[in-house]
Design a protein around this motif. Structure first.
Motif, PDB file in Angstrom:
ATOM      1  N   ALA A   7     -20.837  51.539  -8.798  1.00 20.90           N
ATOM      2  CA  ALA A   7     -21.395  50.191  -8.827  1.00 20.90           C
ATOM      3  C   ALA A   7     -21.607  49.799 -10.283  1.00 20.90           C
ATOM      4  O   ALA A   7     -21.739  50.654 -11.150  1.00 20.90           O
ATOM      5  CB  ALA A   7     -22.710  50.135  -8.062  1.00 20.90           C
ATOM      6  N   GLY A   8     -21.642  48.502 -10.519  1.00 18.15           N
ATOM      7  CA  GLY A   8     -21.823  47.998 -11.875  1.00 18.15           C
ATOM      8  C   GLY A   8     -20.493  47.687 -12.521  1.00 18.15           C
ATOM      9  O   GLY A   8     -19.439  48.033 -11.998  1.00 18.15           O
ATOM     10  N   PRO A   9     -20.513  47.007 -13.652  1.00 20.47           N
ATOM     11  CA  PRO A   9     -19.287  46.569 -14.317  1.00 20.47           C
ATOM     12  C   PRO A   9     -18.363  47.726 -14.669  1.00 20.47           C
ATOM     13  O   PRO A   9     -18.824  48.817 -14.998  1.00 20.47           O
ATOM     14  CB  PRO A   9     -19.785  45.870 -15.582  1.00 20.47           C
ATOM     15  CG  PRO A   9     -21.214  45.560 -15.327  1.00 20.47           C
ATOM     16  CD  PRO A   9     -21.713  46.596 -14.373  1.00 20.47           C
ATOM     17  N   GLY A  10     -17.053  47.438 -14.600  1.00 19.11           N
ATOM     18  CA  GLY A  10     -16.049  48.431 -14.983  1.00 19.11           C
ATOM     19  C   GLY A  10     -15.832  48.403 -16.473  1.00 19.11           C
ATOM     20  O   GLY A  10     -16.714  48.749 -17.246  1.00 19.11           O
ATOM     21  N   ILE A  36     -13.070  55.600  -1.252  1.00 18.49           N
ATOM     22  CA  ILE A  36     -13.339  55.105  -2.603  1.00 18.49           C
ATOM     23  C   ILE A  36     -13.867  53.691  -2.476  1.00 18.49           C
ATOM     24  O   ILE A  36     -13.158  52.793  -2.013  1.00 18.49           O
ATOM     25  CB  ILE A  36     -12.075  55.140  -3.478  1.00 18.49           C
ATOM     26  CG1 ILE A  36     -11.523  56.573  -3.559  1.00 18.49           C
ATOM     27  CG2 ILE A  36     -12.376  54.590  -4.871  1.00 18.49           C
ATOM     28  CD1 ILE A  36     -10.189  56.686  -4.267  1.00 18.49           C
ATOM     29  N   ILE A  37     -15.116  53.500  -2.861  1.00 22.02           N
ATOM     30  CA  ILE A  37     -15.777  52.200  -2.752  1.00 22.02           C
ATOM     31  C   ILE A  37     -16.359  51.854  -4.115  1.00 22.02           C
ATOM     32  O   ILE A  37     -17.124  52.636  -4.686  1.00 22.02           O
ATOM     33  CB  ILE A  37     -16.890  52.225  -1.691  1.00 22.02           C
ATOM     34  CG1 ILE A  37     -16.307  52.595  -0.319  1.00 22.02           C
ATOM     35  CG2 ILE A  37     -17.606  50.876  -1.633  1.00 22.02           C
ATOM     36  CD1 ILE A  37     -17.347  52.859   0.738  1.00 22.02           C
ATOM     37  N   THR A  38     -15.975  50.691  -4.633  1.00 21.22           N
ATOM     38  CA  THR A  38     -16.538  50.232  -5.894  1.00 21.22           C
ATOM     39  C   THR A  38     -17.098  48.830  -5.712  1.00 21.22           C
ATOM     40  O   THR A  38     -16.625  48.064  -4.876  1.00 21.22           O
ATOM     41  CB  THR A  38     -15.491  50.217  -7.032  1.00 21.22           C
ATOM     42  OG1 THR A  38     -14.487  49.260  -6.744  1.00 21.22           O
ATOM     43  CG2 THR A  38     -14.868  51.594  -7.229  1.00 21.22           C
ATOM     44  N   ASN A  39     -18.103  48.500  -6.494  1.00 20.55           N
ATOM     45  CA  ASN A  39     -18.690  47.168  -6.451  1.00 20.55           C
ATOM     46  C   ASN A  39     -19.186  46.810  -7.846  1.00 20.55           C
ATOM     47  O   ASN A  39     -20.305  47.129  -8.217  1.00 20.55           O
ATOM     48  CB  ASN A  39     -19.830  47.088  -5.441  1.00 20.55           C
ATOM     49  CG  ASN A  39     -20.296  45.660  -5.250  1.00 20.55           C
ATOM     50  OD1 ASN A  39     -19.543  44.720  -5.469  1.00 20.55           O
ATOM     51  ND2 ASN A  39     -21.539  45.492  -4.847  1.00 20.55           N
ATOM     52  N   GLY A  40     -18.298  46.209  -8.602  1.00 20.19           N
ATOM     53  CA  GLY A  40     -18.640  45.786  -9.949  1.00 20.19           C
ATOM     54  C   GLY A  40     -17.521  44.913 -10.477  1.00 20.19           C
ATOM     55  O   GLY A  40     -16.369  45.010 -10.046  1.00 20.19           O
ATOM     56  N   VAL A  41     -17.854  44.045 -11.416  1.00 23.36           N
ATOM     57  CA  VAL A  41     -16.852  43.192 -12.039  1.00 23.36           C
ATOM     58  C   VAL A  41     -15.814  44.093 -12.711  1.00 23.36           C
ATOM     59  O   VAL A  41     -16.173  45.018 -13.450  1.00 23.36           O
ATOM     60  CB  VAL A  41     -17.499  42.225 -13.053  1.00 23.36           C
ATOM     61  CG1 VAL A  41     -16.454  41.414 -13.795  1.00 23.36           C
ATOM     62  CG2 VAL A  41     -18.488  41.307 -12.337  1.00 23.36           C
ATOM     63  N   ASN A  65     -17.297  42.148  -4.575  1.00 22.60           N
ATOM     64  CA  ASN A  65     -17.006  40.923  -5.316  1.00 22.60           C
ATOM     65  C   ASN A  65     -18.301  40.371  -5.915  1.00 22.60           C
ATOM     66  O   ASN A  65     -18.762  39.303  -5.537  1.00 22.60           O
ATOM     67  CB  ASN A  65     -16.362  39.892  -4.381  1.00 22.60           C
ATOM     68  CG  ASN A  65     -15.880  38.663  -5.117  1.00 22.60           C
ATOM     69  OD1 ASN A  65     -15.557  38.711  -6.283  1.00 22.60           O
ATOM     70  ND2 ASN A  65     -15.850  37.547  -4.409  1.00 22.60           N
ATOM     71  N   PRO A  66     -18.892  41.104  -6.855  1.00 22.02           N
ATOM     72  CA  PRO A  66     -20.153  40.624  -7.425  1.00 22.02           C
ATOM     73  C   PRO A  66     -19.925  39.384  -8.278  1.00 22.02           C
ATOM     74  O   PRO A  66     -18.806  39.126  -8.726  1.00 22.02           O
ATOM     75  CB  PRO A  66     -20.619  41.805  -8.275  1.00 22.02           C
ATOM     76  CG  PRO A  66     -19.374  42.518  -8.627  1.00 22.02           C
ATOM     77  CD  PRO A  66     -18.443  42.350  -7.463  1.00 22.02           C
ATOM     78  N   PRO A  67     -20.982  38.627  -8.515  1.00 21.80           N
ATOM     79  CA  PRO A  67     -20.829  37.433  -9.353  1.00 21.80           C
ATOM     80  C   PRO A  67     -20.458  37.805 -10.783  1.00 21.80           C
ATOM     81  O   PRO A  67     -20.840  38.865 -11.292  1.00 21.80           O
ATOM     82  CB  PRO A  67     -22.205  36.763  -9.293  1.00 21.80           C
ATOM     83  CG  PRO A  67     -23.133  37.803  -8.810  1.00 21.80           C
ATOM     84  CD  PRO A  67     -22.344  38.799  -8.033  1.00 21.80           C
ATOM     85  N   LEU A  68     -19.703  36.932 -11.408  1.00 22.00           N
ATOM     86  CA  LEU A  68     -19.248  37.167 -12.775  1.00 22.00           C
ATOM     87  C   LEU A  68     -20.417  37.375 -13.732  1.00 22.00           C
ATOM     88  O   LEU A  68     -20.287  38.092 -14.725  1.00 22.00           O
ATOM     89  CB  LEU A  68     -18.374  35.998 -13.238  1.00 22.00           C
ATOM     90  CG  LEU A  68     -17.613  36.175 -14.538  1.00 22.00           C
ATOM     91  CD1 LEU A  68     -16.746  37.423 -14.503  1.00 22.00           C
ATOM     92  CD2 LEU A  68     -16.766  34.951 -14.820  1.00 22.00           C
ATOM     93  N   SER A  69     -21.569  36.807 -13.442  1.00 17.81           N
ATOM     94  CA  SER A  69     -22.738  36.960 -14.316  1.00 17.81           C
ATOM     95  C   SER A  69     -23.150  38.419 -14.463  1.00 17.81           C
ATOM     96  O   SER A  69     -23.838  38.781 -15.413  1.00 17.81           O
ATOM     97  CB  SER A  69     -23.910  36.146 -13.772  1.00 17.81           C
ATOM     98  OG  SER A  69     -24.273  36.608 -12.482  1.00 17.81           O
ATOM     99  N   GLU A  70     -22.700  39.311 -13.562  1.00 19.33           N
ATOM    100  CA  GLU A  70     -23.032  40.731 -13.669  1.00 19.33           C
ATOM    101  C   GLU A  70     -22.106  41.486 -14.612  1.00 19.33           C
ATOM    102  O   GLU A  70     -22.253  42.682 -14.815  1.00 19.33           O
ATOM    103  CB  GLU A  70     -23.000  41.375 -12.282  1.00 19.33           C
ATOM    104  CG  GLU A  70     -24.092  40.885 -11.370  1.00 19.33           C
ATOM    105  CD  GLU A  70     -24.102  41.602 -10.031  1.00 19.33           C
ATOM    106  OE1 GLU A  70     -23.477  42.669  -9.908  1.00 19.33           O
ATOM    107  OE2 GLU A  70     -24.744  41.087  -9.106  1.00 19.33           O
TER     108      GLU A  70
END
Length: 169
Positions: A7-10, A36-41, A65-70
């Protein structure tokens, strides 16, 4: 049976920075029964580059698909689907570039936004992406598969469940 969750930005998905699984060089990797599960910009689940060969069997691959602000500050890196496509999203599930060869067998490849399967900037190429007996799904805005440059995408007995575009070639 690997289980990978990020999780978090790549970082830079064209280099595989921050990917759940990254193969490159001349590596030849087979993955069985993975989750494999990811959740980050730009937190790509699977990246394959250079002349790598990757085979994924009986696996579950999913990106959020987190918001771009993250995203934080990534400078010039592409942090969202290019606006001319008319789609939205901040993370693709698979990115194959260079002269990589990626094959999915009996797997689920899903993304909440942007795209599930992507071959991009295929230079020098060719880059190969094959899905056999798979389910490709995009829940929000995005594409099932995107292919540009010197790419060859093949889909055998594969179901696409997408809200916007199944294929962009």
């Amino acid at each position: 049976n690997p289980v990978i969750s990020f999780a978090g930005p790549g970082g830079n998905d064209f280099l595989g920075s921050g990917a759940g699984l990254r193969v490159d060089g001349t590596s030849n990797v087979t993955v069985n029964n993975a989750e494999i599960i990811t959740n980050g910009v730009i937190r790509t689940a699977i990246f394959a580059g250079e002349q790598a060969t990757l085979t994924v069997n009986d696996s579950y691959i999913k990106t959020g698909n987190p918001p771009l602000s993250e995203a934080g500050n990534f400078g010039a890196f592409m942090t969202a689907v290019p606006w001319p496509l008319g789609l939205t999203g901040t993370c693709r599930a698979t990115l194959a570039i260079g002269a990589a060869n990626v094959t999915y067998n009996n797997s689920y490849i899903g993304a909440d936004g942007w795209g599930a399967l992507s071959t991009d900037a295929a230079n020098p190429g060719p880059v190969f992406l094959t899905a056999n007996d798979c389910v490709v799904e995009v829940l929000e805005s995005g594409y099932g598969a995107y292919s540009d440059g010197n790419s060859l995408d093949t889909f055998n007995d594969t179901t696409f469940n997408v809200t916007d575009m199944a294929l962009i070639f």
